[in-house]
Design an enzyme around this catalytic site. Structure first.
Site, short mmCIF file in Angstrom:
data_model
loop_
_atom_site.label_atom_id
_atom_site.label_comp_id
_atom_site.label_asym_id
_atom_site.label_seq_id
_atom_site.Cartn_x
_atom_site.Cartn_y
_atom_site.Cartn_z
N LYS A 116 3.94 -2.50 -6.88
CA LYS A 116 4.80 -2.63 -5.70
C LYS A 116 5.90 -3.66 -5.85
O LYS A 116 7.00 -3.49 -5.32
CB LYS A 116 3.95 -2.96 -4.47
CG LYS A 116 3.06 -1.79 -4.09
CD LYS A 116 2.24 -2.08 -2.86
CE LYS A 116 1.07 -1.11 -2.84
NZ LYS A 116 0.69 -0.66 -1.53
N GLU A 200 6.04 -9.52 3.08
CA GLU A 200 7.22 -8.88 3.65
C GLU A 200 7.09 -8.90 5.17
O GLU A 200 6.03 -9.17 5.72
CB GLU A 200 7.41 -7.46 3.09
CG GLU A 200 6.31 -6.50 3.44
CD GLU A 200 6.41 -5.14 2.73
OE1 GLU A 200 7.04 -5.03 1.67
OE2 GLU A 200 5.82 -4.18 3.26
N HIS A 235 -4.96 4.00 8.12
CA HIS A 235 -3.96 4.19 7.06
C HIS A 235 -4.12 5.51 6.32
O HIS A 235 -3.52 5.70 5.26
CB HIS A 235 -3.99 3.03 6.05
CG HIS A 235 -3.73 1.69 6.66
ND1 HIS A 235 -2.68 1.44 7.50
CD2 HIS A 235 -4.40 0.51 6.56
CE1 HIS A 235 -2.71 0.19 7.89
NE2 HIS A 235 -3.75 -0.39 7.34
N ARG A 292 3.08 10.89 -8.17
CA ARG A 292 2.25 12.09 -8.37
C ARG A 292 2.57 13.09 -7.26
O ARG A 292 3.32 12.77 -6.33
CB ARG A 292 0.78 11.70 -8.25
CG ARG A 292 0.55 10.96 -6.93
CD ARG A 292 -0.88 10.70 -6.62
NE ARG A 292 -1.05 9.71 -5.57
CZ ARG A 292 -0.94 9.94 -4.28
NH1 ARG A 292 -0.66 11.15 -3.82
NH2 ARG A 292 -1.08 8.97 -3.39
P1 ADP Z 1 -1.28 1.47 0.25
O1 ADP Z 1 -0.74 1.58 -1.13
O2 ADP Z 1 -2.56 0.65 0.30
O3 ADP Z 1 -1.37 2.76 0.96
P2 ADP Z 1 1.21 0.84 1.69
O4 ADP Z 1 2.15 -0.22 1.24
O5 ADP Z 1 1.60 2.25 1.45
O6 ADP Z 1 -0.24 0.52 1.04
O7 ADP Z 1 0.89 0.64 3.23
C1 ADP Z 1 -0.10 1.40 3.87
C2 ADP Z 1 0.06 1.32 5.38
O8 ADP Z 1 -0.01 -0.04 5.85
C3 ADP Z 1 1.39 1.83 5.91
O9 ADP Z 1 1.40 3.24 6.07
C4 ADP Z 1 1.47 1.10 7.24
O10 ADP Z 1 0.63 1.74 8.20
C5 ADP Z 1 0.90 -0.26 6.93
N1 ADP Z 1 1.96 -1.19 6.50
C6 ADP Z 1 2.27 -1.54 5.23
N2 ADP Z 1 3.33 -2.38 5.18
C7 ADP Z 1 3.69 -2.62 6.46
C8 ADP Z 1 4.72 -3.42 7.09
N3 ADP Z 1 5.56 -4.18 6.38
N4 ADP Z 1 4.81 -3.39 8.43
C9 ADP Z 1 3.94 -2.65 9.17
N5 ADP Z 1 2.96 -1.88 8.65
C10 ADP Z 1 2.82 -1.86 7.31
#
Ligand code: ADP
Length: 450
Positions: A116, A200, A235, A292
């Site tokens: 990331k 972030e 999630h 993917r």
């Molecule tokens: P993973 O790889 O574990 O799926 P992500 O970065 O895709 O992690 O985040 C998964 C979920 O977490 C997002 O779909 C959202 O619901 C929440 N999330 C992640 N980052 C943020 C953020 N900066 N603000 C609000 N919600 C977040």
């Protein structure tokens, strides 16, 4: 083109890839664990090879067994599907060392976009909007506090190597940030083997909008527009649709073009998804890149007419993308409901066991991606998704009506599934209006259980 492909996966995605192979005139070799020995799609394979016991680490996650099967069957390529080994750069590397084509990005491109922190750096280069936050990994508490001061609270701490919604902590003030940063680093190291964390801005009410992209080995990249996946629980996506409802098309196109630019910058060949969160003012920030094919790829296939799985095989074989950006048009609206063998009345407890009744919906605009047949036994070892119901219609209101109608026809028993939940969601006022946020479903379920 390849002559023979090994499918290193199971269930609906194994069947989906098998179908794409056969339409391309490629022989499909399936592998299976002992828990899947009676899986009905194995009969459709040109060859099926048992690779071990039920636990995934002994079969679908076991690199040496999969490579042995690939060598025995003398395949040209391996398609990893999603989950299991799909995002393991070390697996892609082993394939390369064995002179077997990995159907997906090079290990280098996978590492660059899969991490990331690295992905955000590359995104910045490609002028893709990212969340305000730390540049790279956070070293210590003071650095975290400094960054939080400039971006403002709330902030979220995330693991660079995180996935599956794990390893994230929301902090609403300095005290909480200070007390969480070290624990987050230790947790990340234990869970992902990499202790790097970053912070972030945390968005309170966001929508999840992601862009499907495909690149080839000749430096071309296209996008296939976006999907809205805001209906989530823990999630995990529950319903996905394309296009995103109620968002300015110009704005969406800008984001889609940025996503295509990102994979071009990363020299990425294969299918990928660039995930974004959109705030209430329709500002987008990139979350991460999935390197993917995704569970929800069919909604994009329905609105663009492009077969994403076939395309992923063609570009892996070295073909140029057969489409240019201007050839891709949006047609109508598509919705997907994930049908999980879970009991919505008992906190979504997984329900393994035999499916006696499996009566599928049909008619215009209805697609089922599933490996299940009547009499199929759902093994307890893997995830609980038993199929996906996808509909396509000229516009969103008619797609919702079509989905509601199809869900009425869909009868499964005696095991419990998420079909009753989907039936209710198709009647939900906020969903029908379009534009729910990512926490909507959890709020709704909490309210209902008191
Ligand atoms: P993973 O790889 O574990 O799926 P992500 O970065 O895709 O992690 O985040 C998964 C979920 O977490 C997002 O779909 C959202 O619901 C929440 N999330 C992640 N980052 C943020 C953020 N900066 N603000 C609000 N919600 C977040």
């Amino acid at each position: 083109m390849f002559q023979r492909v090994l499918i290193a996966n199971r269930g609906e995605i194994a069947l989906r890839i098998l179908r794409a192979c056969h339409e391309l005139g490629i022989e499909a070799v399936c592998v299976y664990s002992k828990a899947d020995r009676d899986a009905p799609y194995l009969r459709l394979a040109d060859r099926a090879i048992c690779i071990g016991d039920a636990p995934a680490r002994d079969s679908y996650l076991n690199i040496s067994r999969i490579i042995s099967a690939a060598e025995i069957a003398d395949v040209d390529a391996i398609h990893p599907g999603y989950g299991f080994l799909a995002e393991r750069a070390d697996f892609a590397e082993v394939c390369r060392d064995c002179r077997i084509e990995f159907i997906g990005p090079s290990p280098e491109a996978m590492r660059l976009l899969g991490d990331k922190v690295d992905a955000k750096r590359t995104a910045k280069q490609a002028r893709v909007p990212i969340f305000p936050g730390s540049e790279g990994a956070i070293e210590d508490e003071d650095e975290a506090v400094e960054v939080a001061r400039t971006i403002g609270y709330p902030v979220i701490i995330k693991a660079a190597a995180g996935g599956g919604g794990r390893g994230m902590r929301v902090c609403r003030n300095e005290a909480s940030l200070r007390s969480n940063i070290r624990a987050a680093q230790q947790e990340a190291l234990a869970a992902f083997g990499n202790g790097a964390v970053f912070i972030e801005k945390f968005l309170e009410r966001a929508r999840h909008i992601e862009v499907q992209v495909v690149g080839d080995k000749h430096g071309h990249a296209i996008h296939l527009f976006e999907r809205d996946c805001s209906m989530q629980r823990r999630h995990q996506k529950v319903i996905e649709e394309a296009p995103a409802p109620g968002v300015d098309r110009k704005k969406l196109n800008t984001v889609c073009e940025a996503a295509a630019r990102l994979i071009k910058t990363a020299n990425y060949a294969g299918a990928a998804t660039v995930e974004f969160l959109m705030d209430e003012d329709q500002n987008f920030s990139m979350l991460e890149v999935n390197t993917r094919v995704q569970v929800e790829h069919p909604v994009t296939e329905m609105v663009t007419g492009v077969d994403i799985v076939k395309l992923s095989i063609q570009v892996a074989a070295g073909e140029s993308l057969p489409l240019r950006q201007r050839d891709i048009r949006l047609d109508g609206h598509a919705i997907e409901c994930r049908i999980n063998a879970e009991d919505p009345d008992r906190d979504f407890m997984p329900c393994a066991g035999r499916i006696e009744r499996w009566e599928l919906p049909g008619g215009p605009g209805v697609r089922i991606d599933s490996h299940v047949v009547p009499g199929y036994r759902v093994p307890p070892n893997y995830d609980s998704m038993v199929g996906k119901l996808i509909v396509h219609a000229p516009d969103r209101p008619s797609a919702i009506r079509r989905m509601a109608r199809a869900l009425e026809e869909f009868e499964v028993g005696p095991i419990r599934t998420t079909i009753p939940l989907h039936r209710r969601l198709m009647q939900d006022g906020s969903f029908r209006q379009g534009g729910i946020d990512i926490h909507y479903l959890e709020r709704k379920l909490k309210q209902e259980t008191g």
